[in-house]
Design a protein around this motif. Sequence first.
Motif, PDB file in Angstrom:
ATOM      1  N   LYS A 309     -39.349 -47.641 -15.491  1.00  0.00           N
ATOM      2  CA  LYS A 309     -40.160 -48.847 -15.565  1.00  0.00           C
ATOM      3  C   LYS A 309     -39.855 -49.728 -14.352  1.00  0.00           C
ATOM      4  N   LYS A 310     -40.881 -50.328 -13.789  1.00  0.00           N
ATOM      5  CA  LYS A 310     -40.693 -51.201 -12.646  1.00  0.00           C
ATOM      6  C   LYS A 310     -40.126 -52.546 -13.089  1.00  0.00           C
ATOM      7  N   ASN A 311     -39.053 -52.941 -12.436  1.00  0.00           N
ATOM      8  CA  ASN A 311     -38.463 -54.253 -12.691  1.00  0.00           C
ATOM      9  C   ASN A 311     -37.647 -54.648 -11.461  1.00  0.00           C
ATOM     10  N   ASN A 312     -37.003 -55.790 -11.506  1.00  0.00           N
ATOM     11  CA  ASN A 312     -36.244 -56.261 -10.343  1.00  0.00           C
ATOM     12  C   ASN A 312     -35.123 -55.300  -9.965  1.00  0.00           C
ATOM     13  N   THR A 313     -34.554 -54.643 -10.968  1.00  0.00           N
ATOM     14  CA  THR A 313     -33.432 -53.741 -10.707  1.00  0.00           C
ATOM     15  C   THR A 313     -33.894 -52.468 -10.001  1.00  0.00           C
ATOM     16  N   THR A 314     -34.980 -51.873 -10.487  1.00  0.00           N
ATOM     17  CA  THR A 314     -35.482 -50.674  -9.814  1.00  0.00           C
ATOM     18  C   THR A 314     -35.994 -51.024  -8.415  1.00  0.00           C
ATOM     19  N   TYR A 315     -36.472 -52.255  -8.238  1.00  0.00           N
ATOM     20  CA  TYR A 315     -36.884 -52.695  -6.903  1.00  0.00           C
ATOM     21  C   TYR A 315     -35.668 -52.757  -5.975  1.00  0.00           C
ATOM     22  N   ALA A 316     -34.540 -53.238  -6.490  1.00  0.00           N
ATOM     23  CA  ALA A 316     -33.315 -53.292  -5.680  1.00  0.00           C
ATOM     24  C   ALA A 316     -32.857 -51.883  -5.305  1.00  0.00           C
ATOM     25  N   LEU A 317     -32.919 -50.947  -6.253  1.00  0.00           N
ATOM     26  CA  LEU A 317     -32.555 -49.555  -5.970  1.00  0.00           C
ATOM     27  C   LEU A 317     -33.498 -48.955  -4.933  1.00  0.00           C
ATOM     28  N   LYS A 318     -34.779 -49.258  -5.056  1.00  0.00           N
ATOM     29  CA  LYS A 318     -35.760 -48.767  -4.085  1.00  0.00           C
ATOM     30  C   LYS A 318     -35.468 -49.345  -2.701  1.00  0.00           C
ATOM     31  N   SER A 319     -35.118 -50.619  -2.643  1.00  0.00           N
ATOM     32  CA  SER A 319     -34.821 -51.263  -1.362  1.00  0.00           C
ATOM     33  C   SER A 319     -33.644 -50.591  -0.672  1.00  0.00           C
ATOM     34  N   LEU A 320     -32.621 -50.215  -1.440  1.00  0.00           N
ATOM     35  CA  LEU A 320     -31.437 -49.580  -0.862  1.00  0.00           C
ATOM     36  C   LEU A 320     -31.786 -48.304  -0.109  1.00  0.00           C
ATOM     37  N   VAL A 321     -32.687 -47.496  -0.667  1.00  0.00           N
ATOM     38  CA  VAL A 321     -33.054 -46.256   0.030  1.00  0.00           C
ATOM     39  C   VAL A 321     -34.151 -46.499   1.068  1.00  0.00           C
ATOM     40  N   ASP A 322     -35.006 -47.481   0.835  1.00  0.00           N
ATOM     41  CA  ASP A 322     -36.029 -47.836   1.827  1.00  0.00           C
ATOM     42  C   ASP A 322     -35.380 -48.220   3.159  1.00  0.00           C
ATOM     43  N   PHE A 323     -34.247 -48.914   3.076  1.00  0.00           N
ATOM     44  CA  PHE A 323     -33.583 -49.428   4.267  1.00  0.00           C
ATOM     45  C   PHE A 323     -32.823 -48.354   5.049  1.00  0.00           C
ATOM     46  N   GLN A 324     -32.531 -47.207   4.437  1.00  0.00           N
ATOM     47  CA  GLN A 324     -31.606 -46.255   5.036  1.00  0.00           C
ATOM     48  C   GLN A 324     -32.021 -45.711   6.409  1.00  0.00           C
ATOM     49  N   PRO A 325     -33.284 -45.284   6.621  1.00  0.00           N
ATOM     50  CA  PRO A 325     -33.637 -44.787   7.961  1.00  0.00           C
ATOM     51  C   PRO A 325     -33.427 -45.829   9.058  1.00  0.00           C
ATOM     52  N   ARG A 326     -33.838 -47.057   8.774  1.00  0.00           N
ATOM     53  CA  ARG A 326     -33.677 -48.129   9.763  1.00  0.00           C
ATOM     54  C   ARG A 326     -32.204 -48.494   9.942  1.00  0.00           C
ATOM     55  N   LEU A 327     -31.465 -48.474   8.850  1.00  0.00           N
ATOM     56  CA  LEU A 327     -30.036 -48.768   8.907  1.00  0.00           C
ATOM     57  C   LEU A 327     -29.316 -47.750   9.785  1.00  0.00           C
ATOM     58  N   PHE A 328     -29.738 -46.494   9.689  1.00  0.00           N
ATOM     59  CA  PHE A 328     -29.139 -45.433  10.495  1.00  0.00           C
ATOM     60  C   PHE A 328     -29.384 -45.711  11.984  1.00  0.00           C
ATOM     61  N   ARG A 329     -30.611 -46.004  12.337  1.00  0.00           N
ATOM     62  CA  ARG A 329     -30.954 -46.237  13.744  1.00  0.00           C
ATOM     63  C   ARG A 329     -30.256 -47.488  14.284  1.00  0.00           C
ATOM     64  N   GLU A 330     -30.289 -48.555  13.512  1.00  0.00           N
ATOM     65  CA  GLU A 330     -29.693 -49.810  13.992  1.00  0.00           C
ATOM     66  C   GLU A 330     -28.180 -49.719  14.113  1.00  0.00           C
TER      67      GLU A 330
END
Length: 335
Positions: A309-330
Amino acid sequence: MYKKYTVEERCRKILEDNGGAVADKARTILLEDRALKDLRAPLEFISKNWRDLTPALTRLSCEAVGGQPDVANDVALAMCLMHLSFYVWDDMIDNAHSKTFKPTLVGKFGGGTSLIIGGLASAKAFSILNEMDMEKTKRQTITRLVWRLWTQMARAETVAARLRSKKRFSHEKKMWKIKMEAIDLETCLRIGAIIGKGSENEIYHLGKYGFYLGVIVALRNDFRVSVNLTLELTEKIRSGRLPYSLLWACDQSEKLQRKTEKLIDANRIEKTQIKEIVQDTLDTQVLDHIAKNITRYSKKAKGELFYLKKNNTTYALKSLVDFQPRLFREGLSML
């Protein structure tokens, strides 16, 4: 909420906000035990130089399925202490005496003390789990998951040691080891969902999310070692414990492979030789190879969240993996 921060700061803030207090407790829980006063110096060293933010993942997983995150504090603390054991013992196995300009526990206090600290951290973790008030079936499930974690971690290291001794360690085998050890974060997410009374489906998909995130974190750290940002590359080469990125690059460049093979078991490796290894590694397509893999596993991890179910917590988990490619490059801006 986090948009004013850089990608690295946003990731860290998510983890700090959701698990920082448990992470702090894990750093000091052994130090505060009066029975361990004779180990005060190494425990103070751990308290100042080690901090694991994975408790946030256990708490977030619990909350993602509708549980109260504080209910997962004890199990998050136990998992954090297990990570301390793995962290200390991994440095012992790799004979890593320093990382990023700082000595490791084994580098400062020796193998004997490190072995004891790792054992005490594990014992404390199991003690915390044993004292938790939970129903029998839930305890049995968590116990099986923890045992599976330990046996798989042991198997990964045992097989890797055997392959290295026979000089048959390839980048494919190294990736196998990375995936085997990704059970670490997978277990954190599974247990958090169990504590939160998630369904079998939710527990499964959060576990898969944890597995993919574990692979991503391992690939990021592995690449940093390969280009010597952690100052471990010299000892990694001398001991034949080559990181995945370097093994992959060697398969693309015979010149790099020859240079690396000559340095294994060398009494001394010059700084200029390490610089050449790093440059030859970067001259292959290894950076793009790792970036593509991180992006691929990030998409897989996000895919697992579609089943929740979509909620603030699953959004936070999604953000953690969303950021990973950019985090790697930076994270490679200093190269």
